[in-house]
Structures are given as C-alpha cells and as structure tokens.
Design a protein around this motif. Sequence first.
Motif, PDB file in Angstrom:
ATOM      1  N   VAL A   1     -16.371  -6.365  -9.988  1.00  0.00           N
ATOM      2  CA  VAL A   1     -15.949  -5.600 -11.172  1.00  0.00           C
ATOM      3  C   VAL A   1     -16.346  -6.341 -12.442  1.00  0.00           C
ATOM      4  N   LEU A   2     -16.092  -7.639 -12.478  1.00  0.00           N
ATOM      5  CA  LEU A   2     -16.434  -8.432 -13.659  1.00  0.00           C
ATOM      6  C   LEU A   2     -17.947  -8.438 -13.895  1.00  0.00           C
ATOM      7  N   ASP A   3     -18.719  -8.557 -12.838  1.00  0.00           N
ATOM      8  CA  ASP A   3     -20.173  -8.579 -12.981  1.00  0.00           C
ATOM      9  C   ASP A   3     -20.719  -7.251 -13.494  1.00  0.00           C
ATOM     10  N   ALA A   4     -19.955  -6.184 -13.292  1.00  0.00           N
ATOM     11  CA  ALA A   4     -20.356  -4.879 -13.813  1.00  0.00           C
ATOM     12  C   ALA A   4     -19.963  -4.700 -15.275  1.00  0.00           C
ATOM     13  N   GLY A   5     -19.317  -5.721 -15.855  1.00  0.00           N
ATOM     14  CA  GLY A   5     -18.955  -5.667 -17.264  1.00  0.00           C
ATOM     15  C   GLY A   5     -17.617  -5.012 -17.556  1.00  0.00           C
ATOM     16  N   ALA A   6     -16.781  -4.848 -16.517  1.00  0.00           N
ATOM     17  CA  ALA A   6     -15.484  -4.186 -16.690  1.00  0.00           C
ATOM     18  C   ALA A   6     -14.352  -5.188 -16.512  1.00  0.00           C
ATOM     19  N   VAL A   7     -13.204  -4.842 -17.064  1.00  0.00           N
ATOM     20  CA  VAL A   7     -11.986  -5.636 -16.898  1.00  0.00           C
ATOM     21  C   VAL A   7     -11.303  -5.192 -15.612  1.00  0.00           C
ATOM     22  N   PRO A   8     -11.154  -6.070 -14.622  1.00  0.00           N
ATOM     23  CA  PRO A   8     -10.410  -5.676 -13.425  1.00  0.00           C
ATOM     24  C   PRO A   8      -8.914  -5.640 -13.707  1.00  0.00           C
ATOM     25  N   ILE A   9      -8.287  -4.571 -13.242  1.00  0.00           N
ATOM     26  CA  ILE A   9      -6.834  -4.422 -13.369  1.00  0.00           C
ATOM     27  C   ILE A   9      -6.289  -4.363 -11.952  1.00  0.00           C
ATOM     28  N   GLY A  10      -5.844  -5.506 -11.465  1.00  0.00           N
ATOM     29  CA  GLY A  10      -5.348  -5.591 -10.109  1.00  0.00           C
ATOM     30  C   GLY A  10      -3.953  -5.041  -9.981  1.00  0.00           C
ATOM     31  N   ILE A  11      -3.725  -4.260  -8.935  1.00  0.00           N
ATOM     32  CA  ILE A  11      -2.379  -3.799  -8.598  1.00  0.00           C
ATOM     33  C   ILE A  11      -2.024  -4.423  -7.260  1.00  0.00           C
ATOM     34  N   GLY A  12      -1.047  -5.377  -7.298  1.00  0.00           N
ATOM     35  CA  GLY A  12      -0.616  -6.009  -6.057  1.00  0.00           C
ATOM     36  C   GLY A  12       0.427  -5.182  -5.357  1.00  0.00           C
ATOM     37  N   GLY A  13       0.754  -5.670  -4.227  1.00  0.00           N
ATOM     38  CA  GLY A  13       0.592  -7.006  -3.757  1.00  0.00           C
ATOM     39  C   GLY A  13       1.628  -7.942  -4.360  1.00  0.00           C
ATOM     40  N   ASP A  14       1.838  -9.070  -3.645  1.00  0.00           N
ATOM     41  CA  ASP A  14       2.747 -10.061  -4.189  1.00  0.00           C
ATOM     42  C   ASP A  14       1.977 -10.970  -5.142  1.00  0.00           C
ATOM     43  N   GLY A  15       2.696 -11.980  -5.702  1.00  0.00           N
ATOM     44  CA  GLY A  15       2.096 -12.779  -6.740  1.00  0.00           C
ATOM     45  C   GLY A  15       0.925 -13.619  -6.301  1.00  0.00           C
TER      46      GLY A  15
END
Length: 298
Positions: free
Chosen positions: A99-113
């Motif tokens: 995602v980062l290499d595509a120039g976007a901000v990854p917004i992760g939805i977890g999951g635990d910490g």
Amino acid sequence: MFEAPESFAGVPHGMPGPGCRAAILGIPFDCGTHPFRVGARQGPTEVRRQSRLVPRHHPSLADCDIPARLGLVDCGNVALVPGRIEDALPLIEAAAGAVLDAGAVPIGIGGDGSVSLPLMRAAAKRHPGLVALHVDSHTDAYPYAPEAPYNAATQFTHAAEEGLLAPGLSWHLGVRGFASVAGVLPQAGSLGFRVVTTEDLLRRGFAQAVAEFRDAAADRPVYLCWDMDVFDPSVAPGVCTPTWGGLTAREGIALMRTLTGLNIVAMDFNTVSPPQDVQGMAAHLCAHMIMEALMLLP
C-alpha cells in the motif's frame, strides 16, 4: 446472484491506483494469548459492517464525500492465521508495504495491538525519522520474555529496540488504570517514549497537549495508532482490555480533530473484539473514528 464482500463505507475493493491517497487494510489477527478476551481477529469484519451506519459527508467540517475525495479503496484482509504470531508479522508488513509503495496511506483495522509492529516496520522502511502517536490506555511497551517476545503489550518495546522510531519524540497518550506488572511507566520512559496519562490529558486539554506533540514532531512522518480501549467501556465495551475512566465518545472525537496538520503516513485502529461487544458499539465507534481520521489526510 452474487454479492461482493462488504467493504468499509462501501468503497471499491482493490489495491491503490492513481489518485488513491488512502487504503483500508483489514488485519484479522490476534495473538490468542489473552487470558479472557480472544476475538479481535473478528474486528475488521465487524467494523466494516458497522461502517454502514457512518455517513460519508460531514456538513460542518467536510461537506463532501470524504472517502471519494481520497480515492479510498478497501484492500480486503491480509491472508494469515490468527495466533501464529511469527508467521503473521511479515505477512502484515508486506501487505502494508504494498500500500505504501503505491503512494497511499494504509489504514489498518485490527486485530489486537500486536498488528501495529509490522505496520510500523513497513512505514519506517519508507519514511525515515518516523514518530508514533499512540492513543491507548496502556503503553504497550512492556518488557518481554526472550522465549515469547511478541504479544499485544510489547509492540512499542520492539519498535523502540529496532530503531523504527526517531528517539525521544513518540508519545503514549491516554494511559490510565492498573497494570499487570510494576514499572511500566519508567519502562516506557527508558525506551524514549513520553507518557501522557488520561488525567494529565484532560487537565491540560487536548489542543495544548497535541500542539506540544506537533511542535516536537515538526514535519516528521507520523504513525497514528488508535487503540479503542482509550475509550471508556461504557461507550466501547467490546475491546480486548477494557479500562474504566476512559474517554467519552465526544472526547475521543474532539481529540482526533486536534490532530490536524500532522504528516500522517500510516495508521491503525485496533482491539475491537466483537465477541465481547454490545450491539456493535465499539465497532460502530471505531468506524466513526476511522472516518474522522480520513478528514486529517490532505
């Protein structure tokens, strides 16, 4: 006859392309070691489901289709096996890296910490000088046993030890309540983190505290980690480690809105545990907070 899997706020499925500035990345993982509450692996699905209840316009703040403005896409879930910690971490890192290499901000939805560590690894490789703003009722910078180094309370210990974060500039914000071991605040300090308790945060005010962090971070890349147990269990009951005395929903939203002007390059929202939730409250609030966070991105 067939229907696509649910996406966050109904955005398109797929990997980031031209014009895409942010992407949802589901991380259906928990370590499976919590003594009472295992279930955060189900968080991404339930947060997406509850996102149906969050409209995509905010008339007084961003009177536009917020996901559409960012070209938001939903990349789906990282393919992994919950509980298989050392197998999962590189898979999560690789997915975030794409995602980062595509120039976007990854917004992760977890999951635990624990999912924050591989996400920070991916961000730090691409954004030198990374600093973290960790909003949580716990430091998650606890000591660990060498034979079992990874769990949902040690991710920031590893981040510091691995040199992922610029020394002395990352904050734990909203820490409160009891701890399972002694010395957690000095431990976090020894790793270079600044700890701001909930009591200090409310006394000083959100704007003042965040302004100090913003001045220290300057234009450095910021990793935003938002643990849903920073909220009081009365508004977010379905979290892994509920701790009384937390933020109200209104206070959490107000805190998020003070984060304008930060150079956020990656973020995650974690610890929603649907098996312990009540009427989807924590998942719904998490979906709302993600939409609030989207308004922080340029």
